[in-house]
Write a protein that holds these residues in place. Structure first.
Motif, short mmCIF file in Angstrom:
data_model
loop_
_atom_site.label_atom_id
_atom_site.label_comp_id
_atom_site.label_asym_id
_atom_site.label_seq_id
_atom_site.Cartn_x
_atom_site.Cartn_y
_atom_site.Cartn_z
N GLY A 107 1.24 3.45 -2.49
CA GLY A 107 0.57 2.21 -2.15
C GLY A 107 1.05 1.07 -3.02
N GLY A 108 0.74 -0.14 -2.60
CA GLY A 108 1.18 -1.32 -3.33
C GLY A 108 2.31 -2.02 -2.61
N GLU A 126 -8.14 -4.53 -5.57
CA GLU A 126 -7.56 -3.23 -5.27
C GLU A 126 -7.96 -2.75 -3.88
OE1 GLU A 126 -9.02 -1.00 -8.58
OE2 GLU A 126 -7.08 -1.03 -9.60
N GLU A 127 -9.22 -3.03 -3.51
CA GLU A 127 -9.70 -2.64 -2.19
C GLU A 127 -8.93 -3.38 -1.10
OE1 GLU A 127 -13.93 -2.61 0.28
OE2 GLU A 127 -13.94 -2.68 -1.92
N LEU A 163 -4.31 -3.35 2.90
CA LEU A 163 -2.95 -3.71 3.32
C LEU A 163 -2.07 -2.46 3.44
CD1 LEU A 163 -2.33 -6.91 1.14
CD2 LEU A 163 -2.73 -6.82 3.61
N ASP A 164 -2.26 -1.52 2.49
CA ASP A 164 -1.50 -0.27 2.55
C ASP A 164 -1.79 0.49 3.84
OD1 ASP A 164 -0.42 -0.75 0.07
OD2 ASP A 164 -1.90 0.46 -1.01
N ASP A 165 -3.06 0.62 4.16
CA ASP A 165 -3.45 1.37 5.36
C ASP A 165 -2.94 0.69 6.62
OD1 ASP A 165 -4.74 3.28 3.86
OD2 ASP A 165 -6.72 2.34 4.02
N GLU A 166 -3.01 -0.64 6.65
CA GLU A 166 -2.53 -1.38 7.82
C GLU A 166 -1.02 -1.23 7.98
OE1 GLU A 166 -2.37 -6.03 9.42
OE2 GLU A 166 -3.61 -5.49 7.70
N LYS A 213 6.36 -0.13 -8.42
CA LYS A 213 5.02 -0.13 -9.01
C LYS A 213 4.01 0.42 -8.02
CE LYS A 213 1.77 -3.17 -11.46
NZ LYS A 213 1.49 -4.56 -11.86
N ALA A 214 3.27 1.45 -8.43
CA ALA A 214 2.26 2.02 -7.56
C ALA A 214 1.09 1.06 -7.41
CB ALA A 214 1.78 3.36 -8.13
N GLY A 215 0.34 1.23 -6.33
CA GLY A 215 -0.75 0.31 -6.03
C GLY A 215 -2.08 0.76 -6.59
N ALA A 216 -3.13 0.64 -5.78
CA ALA A 216 -4.49 0.88 -6.26
C ALA A 216 -4.75 2.34 -6.61
CB ALA A 216 -5.49 0.41 -5.20
N ASN A 217 -4.00 3.28 -6.03
CA ASN A 217 -4.19 4.70 -6.32
C ASN A 217 -3.55 5.09 -7.65
OD1 ASN A 217 -5.71 5.29 -4.07
ND2 ASN A 217 -3.96 5.87 -2.82
#
Length: 326
Positions: A163-164, A210-211, A216-219, A266-270
């Motif tokens: 994610g990210g 982060e939410e 955005l990641d899911d979309e 860079k990894a995202g919220a996870n």
């Protein structure tokens, strides 16, 4: 260049940029002509290197250059000014993605050497100041696998999605790579295992930014899944992990499975899946996953492409079908 070519229409433009370090020796053997662009390099080693590069690329284009427009760029620069000169070149040419070599090279025993600190300095400055997206290629023999077949999938490529924005950019690039008939692409999505007690989800709070990032990641991933995975062009795996230790073990299992792994810097919220990896990073500029994959003892055969999305994208949202690579 071969796996990035995508479909022949509209194709892509590639600038082979030779950035020569300007040393006292190079300066002493230069022949100055009239005008800024008329200096000629007379150093024998540089001349032979440029001839070899020219012959290799020209042979490739002559043999199978459909959809590829190849251009050359040459710049002389000191190490301190090299990143700035590349940025100016990329901005002038409206480049969408710069691919840089990792500062460490593979030795004959398969391991990576100690690296060139000057080139690392250049890469770090470009990651910070580049006017476009940047990819750093850790080459463990990817260019020596021979000609990639167009009739059968002979090269296995994996893409990691946690994610990210950087992972989303990498996913866009992977969508282009998957058009190549000789490349088998597998996208591996790392998800937090909500059933595992070791994730300590009670202490894992997601902030509003982060939410939004996870949304955005899911979309992005849903759109990618519909475009590329549903039709079978790209294989898909899910890994439900609870902590960084399991993430590391999963990465180690890639040895012998893939020729190339593509990952966002860079990894995202996870971040629970990479939390703690910073404690043993050797090259923090590559991000937690990129640092593990580029480690000198990680692998002898798995090459890695770490991608960073430009922080101020403007109108360039990811990598469209018509883009340029330097």
């Amino acid at each position: 260049m071969e796996i990035s070519r995508g479909i022949s229409d509209p194709g892509m433009v590639i600038y082979v940029a030779e950035i020569i370090e300007l040393t006292e020796h190079i300066s002493s053997v230069m022949q100055n002509g009239e005008g800024v662009q008329s200096n000629t390099i007379k150093d024998k080693a540089v001349v032979e290197m440029r001839e070899q590069i020219t012959n290799l690329f020209q042979a490739y284009i002559d043999n199978d250059g459909d959809g590829i427009t190849l251009k050359r760029a040459l710049a002389l620069s000191t190490i301190n000014n090299m990143a700035q000169n590349i940025c100016v070149l990329a901005e002038d040419l409206m480049i969408a993605l710069i691919i840089l070599p990792f500062h460490r090279n593979q030795r004959q025993d398969g391991k990576l050497d100690g690296g060139n600190p000057g080139f690392r300095h250049v890469n770090r400055k470009l990651l910070k100041n580049s006017p476009c997206s940047v990819g750093i290629l850790v080459n463990r023999g990817f260019g020596s696998i021979g000609k990639i077949s167009r009739s059968q999938q002979s090269v296995k490529v994996a893409a990691i999605f946690i994610g990210g924005r950087d992972d989303r950019e990498a996913l866009c690039y992977v969508g282009r790579v998957a058009w190549h008939q000789g490349v088998h692409v597998t996208v591996i999505r790392f998800l937090v295992d909500t059933s595992a007690e070791s994730t300590r989800l009670a202490a894992y709070r997601v902030s509003l930014p982060e939410e939004e990032e996870m949304g955005l990641d899911d979309e992005c991933f849903a759109q990618f899944y519909e475009q590329h995975i549903v039709g079978g062009r790209i294989a898909y795996l899910e890994k439900h992990l609870s902590n960084a230790s399991e993430t590391f073990s999963t990465l180690k299992s890639f040895e012998g499975e893939y020729s190339l792994v593509i990952v966002g810097r860079k990894a995202g919220a996870n971040s629970v899946l990479t939390k703690g990896m910073n404690d043993w990073q050797q090259c923090p500029e590559l991000g937690p996953i990129g640092d593990v994959l580029s480690g000198p003892d990680f692998s002898k055969s798995v090459s890695v492409l770490i991608i960073q999305q430009h922080k101020l994208r403007g109108e360039l949202d990811g990598l469209d079908e018509d883009f340029t690579i330097m």
